[in-house]
Scaffold this motif. Structure first.
Motif, PDB file in Angstrom:
ATOM      1  N   MET A  87      -6.585   1.569  -3.108  1.00  0.00           N
ATOM      2  CA  MET A  87      -5.674   2.830  -3.391  1.00  0.00           C
ATOM      3  C   MET A  87      -6.618   3.770  -3.874  1.00  0.00           C
ATOM      4  N   GLN A  88      -7.357   4.456  -2.942  1.00  0.00           N
ATOM      5  CA  GLN A  88      -8.471   5.499  -3.561  1.00  0.00           C
ATOM      6  C   GLN A  88      -7.561   6.366  -4.217  1.00  0.00           C
ATOM      7  N   GLU A  89      -6.466   6.924  -3.698  1.00  0.00           N
ATOM      8  CA  GLU A  89      -5.693   8.194  -4.607  1.00  0.00           C
ATOM      9  C   GLU A  89      -5.290   7.819  -5.716  1.00  0.00           C
ATOM     10  N   VAL A  90      -5.133   6.551  -6.242  1.00  0.00           N
ATOM     11  CA  VAL A  90      -4.889   6.281  -7.729  1.00  0.00           C
ATOM     12  C   VAL A  90      -6.288   6.466  -8.564  1.00  0.00           C
ATOM     13  N   THR A  91      -6.471   7.481  -9.345  1.00  0.00           N
ATOM     14  CA  THR A  91      -7.640   7.469  -9.943  1.00  0.00           C
ATOM     15  C   THR A  91      -7.926   7.244 -11.506  1.00  0.00           C
ATOM     16  N   SER A  92      -6.618   7.025 -12.208  1.00  0.00           N
ATOM     17  CA  SER A  92      -6.561   6.887 -13.801  1.00  0.00           C
ATOM     18  C   SER A  92      -6.764   5.465 -13.809  1.00  0.00           C
ATOM     19  N   TYR A  93      -6.710   4.384 -12.899  1.00  0.00           N
ATOM     20  CA  TYR A  93      -6.869   2.989 -12.880  1.00  0.00           C
ATOM     21  C   TYR A  93      -7.458   2.677 -11.512  1.00  0.00           C
ATOM     22  N   ILE A  94      -7.550   1.363 -11.705  1.00  0.00           N
ATOM     23  CA  ILE A  94      -7.865   0.583 -10.156  1.00  0.00           C
ATOM     24  C   ILE A  94      -6.559  -0.046  -9.454  1.00  0.00           C
ATOM     25  N   MET A  95      -6.551   0.095  -8.402  1.00  0.00           N
ATOM     26  CA  MET A  95      -5.235  -0.504  -7.705  1.00  0.00           C
ATOM     27  C   MET A  95      -5.717  -0.538  -6.236  1.00  0.00           C
ATOM     28  N   PHE A  96      -5.172  -2.065  -6.050  1.00  0.00           N
ATOM     29  CA  PHE A  96      -5.296  -2.453  -4.692  1.00  0.00           C
ATOM     30  C   PHE A  96      -4.002  -2.879  -4.096  1.00  0.00           C
ATOM     31  N   VAL A  97      -3.408  -2.907  -2.889  1.00  0.00           N
ATOM     32  CA  VAL A  97      -2.480  -3.596  -2.399  1.00  0.00           C
ATOM     33  C   VAL A  97      -2.684  -4.850  -1.246  1.00  0.00           C
ATOM     34  N   LYS A  98      -1.988  -5.684  -1.073  1.00  0.00           N
ATOM     35  CA  LYS A  98      -2.161  -6.571   0.028  1.00  0.00           C
ATOM     36  C   LYS A  98      -0.678  -6.951   0.443  1.00  0.00           C
ATOM     37  N   GLY A  99      -1.069  -7.142   1.955  1.00  0.00           N
ATOM     38  CA  GLY A  99       0.094  -7.436   2.513  1.00  0.00           C
ATOM     39  C   GLY A  99       0.736  -6.160   3.361  1.00  0.00           C
ATOM     40  N   TYR A 100       0.097  -5.037   3.276  1.00  0.00           N
ATOM     41  CA  TYR A 100       0.503  -3.723   4.122  1.00  0.00           C
ATOM     42  C   TYR A 100      -0.378  -4.011   5.531  1.00  0.00           C
ATOM     43  N   THR A 101       0.743  -4.061   6.325  1.00  0.00           N
ATOM     44  CA  THR A 101      -0.204  -4.218   7.889  1.00  0.00           C
ATOM     45  C   THR A 101       0.432  -2.917   8.632  1.00  0.00           C
ATOM     46  N   PRO A 102      -0.088  -2.801   9.945  1.00  0.00           N
ATOM     47  CA  PRO A 102      -0.239  -1.753  10.360  1.00  0.00           C
ATOM     48  C   PRO A 102       1.237  -1.610  11.140  1.00  0.00           C
ATOM     49  N   THR A 103       2.169  -2.751  11.041  1.00  0.00           N
ATOM     50  CA  THR A 103       3.338  -3.003  11.525  1.00  0.00           C
ATOM     51  C   THR A 103       4.350  -2.900  10.516  1.00  0.00           C
ATOM     52  N   GLY A 104       4.159  -2.901   9.316  1.00  0.00           N
ATOM     53  CA  GLY A 104       5.118  -2.924   8.100  1.00  0.00           C
ATOM     54  C   GLY A 104       4.551  -3.835   6.956  1.00  0.00           C
ATOM     55  N   LEU A 105       5.357  -3.968   6.161  1.00  0.00           N
ATOM     56  CA  LEU A 105       4.991  -5.107   4.986  1.00  0.00           C
ATOM     57  C   LEU A 105       5.141  -6.570   5.481  1.00  0.00           C
ATOM     58  N   ALA A 106       4.022  -7.242   5.234  1.00  0.00           N
ATOM     59  CA  ALA A 106       4.089  -8.604   5.297  1.00  0.00           C
ATOM     60  C   ALA A 106       5.264  -9.473   4.634  1.00  0.00           C
ATOM     61  N   ASN A 107       5.419 -10.620   4.911  1.00  0.00           N
ATOM     62  CA  ASN A 107       6.419 -11.250   4.026  1.00  0.00           C
ATOM     63  C   ASN A 107       5.933 -11.302   2.696  1.00  0.00           C
ATOM     64  N   GLU A 108       4.682 -11.485   2.571  1.00  0.00           N
ATOM     65  CA  GLU A 108       4.485 -11.537   0.969  1.00  0.00           C
ATOM     66  C   GLU A 108       3.445 -10.187   0.738  1.00  0.00           C
ATOM     67  N   SER A 109       3.762  -9.418  -0.132  1.00  0.00           N
ATOM     68  CA  SER A 109       3.014  -8.222  -0.644  1.00  0.00           C
ATOM     69  C   SER A 109       2.944  -7.966  -2.069  1.00  0.00           C
ATOM     70  N   PHE A 110       1.679  -7.464  -2.317  1.00  0.00           N
ATOM     71  CA  PHE A 110       1.375  -7.354  -3.712  1.00  0.00           C
ATOM     72  C   PHE A 110       0.967  -6.127  -4.009  1.00  0.00           C
ATOM     73  N   HIS A 111       0.957  -5.607  -5.271  1.00  0.00           N
ATOM     74  CA  HIS A 111       0.308  -4.244  -5.754  1.00  0.00           C
ATOM     75  C   HIS A 111      -0.562  -4.966  -7.067  1.00  0.00           C
ATOM     76  N   ILE A 112      -1.938  -4.768  -7.036  1.00  0.00           N
ATOM     77  CA  ILE A 112      -2.671  -5.250  -7.957  1.00  0.00           C
ATOM     78  C   ILE A 112      -3.262  -3.969  -8.537  1.00  0.00           C
ATOM     79  N   HIS A 113      -2.773  -4.134  -9.853  1.00  0.00           N
ATOM     80  CA  HIS A 113      -3.155  -3.027 -10.951  1.00  0.00           C
ATOM     81  C   HIS A 113      -4.145  -3.608 -12.064  1.00  0.00           C
ATOM     82  N   LEU A 114      -5.364  -2.901 -12.004  1.00  0.00           N
ATOM     83  CA  LEU A 114      -6.410  -3.284 -12.923  1.00  0.00           C
ATOM     84  C   LEU A 114      -6.971  -2.297 -13.971  1.00  0.00           C
ATOM     85  N   GLY A 115      -6.902  -2.438 -15.061  1.00  0.00           N
ATOM     86  CA  GLY A 115      -7.364  -1.656 -16.095  1.00  0.00           C
ATOM     87  C   GLY A 115      -7.442  -2.325 -17.435  1.00  0.00           C
TER      88      GLY A 115
END
Length: 184
Positions: A87-115
């Motif tokens: 997530m490049q728009e998050v600039t105050s720390y590092i963030m990734f998402v997982k489970g975001y697909t072109p058709t919506g959220l997958a059954n399992e989705s995650f927000h990974i915040h690193l700092g």
């Protein structure tokens, strides 16, 4: 993609608490530990509403990862597989998402915040989580707020998040004051 299109693709949906969220968290931290290694992933916390038993939540697991103070963004990005979206728009720390697909959220989705733990604004989320776990009446108030905001901002994630910010700030401040008053 516009914010409106993103809102339609990933609307705010709230789910009843399930113990499966803890299992998803445990599996994901095993995966992250393998990906990042012990030198980059110093510790993990399950944060957000899925970490609070009984809480109504968006069924996305929020994970906070403690990383060394001097970690460079490229050290993390180079290690993360393609199914983690930076997530490049998050600039105050590092963030990734997982489970975001072109058709919506997958059954399992995650927000990974690193700092690193020195980023108090990030690690204060642990105080908020712990306070709600210990205060069921406060949980009820937060659930009511989330339901109200979900109805108002179903297709506006930023509006939904912003609508919770004053409440979260107030509870976090209270939680930190209590924690500081009982330190020995």
């Amino acid at each position: 993609m516009t914010k409106e299109e993103l809102g339609k693709l990933y609307p705010i949906k709230l789910s009843e608490y399930t113990t499966n969220w803890e299992q998803l968290y445990e599996q994901e931290i095993k995966d992250l530990q393998t990906i990042l290694g012990d030198n980059l992933a110093l510790g993990f916390e399950h944060i957000g509403s899925t970490a609070i038993p009984g809480m109504l939540a968006k069924p996305t697991i929020d994970i906070l990862v403690d990383i060394p103070e001097d970690t460079k963004l490229c050290e993390i990005i180079d290690k993360m597989p393609d199914n983690y979206i930076h997530m490049q728009e998050v600039t105050s720390y590092i963030m990734f998402v997982k489970g975001y697909t072109p058709t919506g959220l997958a059954n399992e989705s995650f927000h990974i915040h690193l700092g690193p733990k020195s980023k108090h604004f990030l690690w204060d989320r642990v105080f908020f989580r712990n306070y709600l776990i210990m205060n069921p009446n406060e949980q009820k108030e937060y659930i009511n707020l989330k339901i109200k905001l979900q109805k108002k901002f179903k297709y506006d994630r930023e509006g939904y998040t912003h609508g919770k910010s004053e409440y979260i700030k107030r509870i976090t401040t209270k939680a930190k004051e209590i924690a500081n008053s009982i330190k020995i």
